[in-house]
Design a protein around this motif. Structure first.
Motif, short mmCIF file in Angstrom:
data_model
loop_
_atom_site.label_atom_id
_atom_site.label_comp_id
_atom_site.label_asym_id
_atom_site.label_seq_id
_atom_site.Cartn_x
_atom_site.Cartn_y
_atom_site.Cartn_z
N TYR A 27 34.70 42.69 39.31
CA TYR A 27 34.92 43.29 40.62
C TYR A 27 34.09 44.56 40.74
O TYR A 27 33.95 45.32 39.79
N ASN A 39 41.60 47.87 45.84
CA ASN A 39 40.87 46.85 45.08
C ASN A 39 41.64 46.55 43.78
O ASN A 39 41.85 45.39 43.44
N SER A 42 44.89 44.67 44.57
CA SER A 42 44.58 43.27 44.88
C SER A 42 44.31 42.48 43.61
O SER A 42 44.77 41.34 43.46
N HIS A 46 46.43 39.26 42.29
CA HIS A 46 45.72 38.03 41.93
C HIS A 46 46.01 37.65 40.48
O HIS A 46 46.21 36.47 40.17
N MET A 52 43.93 33.64 46.55
CA MET A 52 43.25 34.32 47.66
C MET A 52 43.42 33.53 48.94
O MET A 52 43.55 32.31 48.93
N TRP A 60 42.76 37.66 52.66
CA TRP A 60 42.82 38.54 51.49
C TRP A 60 42.05 37.83 50.38
O TRP A 60 42.54 36.90 49.77
N TYR A 61 40.78 38.23 50.18
CA TYR A 61 39.95 37.57 49.19
C TYR A 61 38.80 38.48 48.77
O TYR A 61 38.46 39.44 49.44
N TYR A 62 38.23 38.12 47.62
CA TYR A 62 37.07 38.84 47.08
C TYR A 62 36.17 37.82 46.40
O TYR A 62 36.60 37.12 45.48
N ARG A 68 34.04 39.88 51.13
CA ARG A 68 35.44 40.14 50.82
C ARG A 68 36.18 40.42 52.13
O ARG A 68 35.58 40.82 53.12
N TRP A 72 41.39 43.26 50.98
CA TRP A 72 41.22 43.35 49.53
C TRP A 72 41.02 44.79 49.08
O TRP A 72 41.44 45.17 48.00
#
Length: 166
Positions: A27, A39, A42, A46, A52, A60-62, A68, A72
């Motif tokens: 990340y 970050n 999140s 996860h 996600m 809500w995703y990366y 992203r 997130w």
């Protein structure tokens, strides 16, 4: 209504402990772009097995720094996502000090506006329940097992993670 799966609080806390004072190279570190707190939170969610949600803008995703969801990495967008999500990803409800558990999320507002600026995860709760006995992990100002009472805040909100949807 789709099934609610169990949030793995233990895995979330193990991740928080491992990465509270370090950064996971999978990340981007948002320290220089307004802070890394949400970050990190999140990532913790996860790690607790919450999948996600790839819904553009509202999800809500990366995938990477340029791909992203706002939720997130932004405390206010995460707050909005957690209070409104009924689909894939973590399902949460606003809570109070009496019903939070380890792995639940806390957000802080440091001034008199209505914007929550900081996201934390609860890693320990001691008796009797009080702000002094809630311990958190966070990034930006890296913390682990740090009392919530050490923050000077105007307002806080607890989010109890009910589980997640696939």
């Amino acid at each position: 209504m789709s099934k609610l799966y169990k949030y793995n609080r233990q895995k979330a806390i193990e991740y928080a402990k491992k990465w509270a004072f370090d950064r996971n190279s999978k990340y981007y570190n948002f320290e220089e772009l307004g802070g890394d707190c949400t970050n990190f939170i999140s990532q913790v969610l996860h790690a607790g097995e919450c999948p996600m949600n790839y819904k553009k803008w509202e999800g809500w995703y990366y995938n990477n720094v340029n791909d992203r969801a706002p939720a997130w990495t932004s405390a206010n967008y995460l707050r909005r996502f957690l209070t409104n999500n009924k689909e894939r990803g973590p399902i949460a409800e606003l809570s109070n000090i009496d019903s939070v558990e380890i792995g639940d999320i806390v957000q802080l507002n440091f001034d008199s506006d209505s914007i929550f600026e900081h996201s934390l995860v609860i890693v320990d709760i001691k008796s009797p329940r009080s702000i002094e006995n809630i311990y958190i992990a966070a990034h930006t100002y890296d913390r682990y097992n740090y009392s919530l009472a050490n923050y000077y805040i105007q307002e806080l909100q607890f989010f109890h993670i009910l589980g997640y949807k696939k």
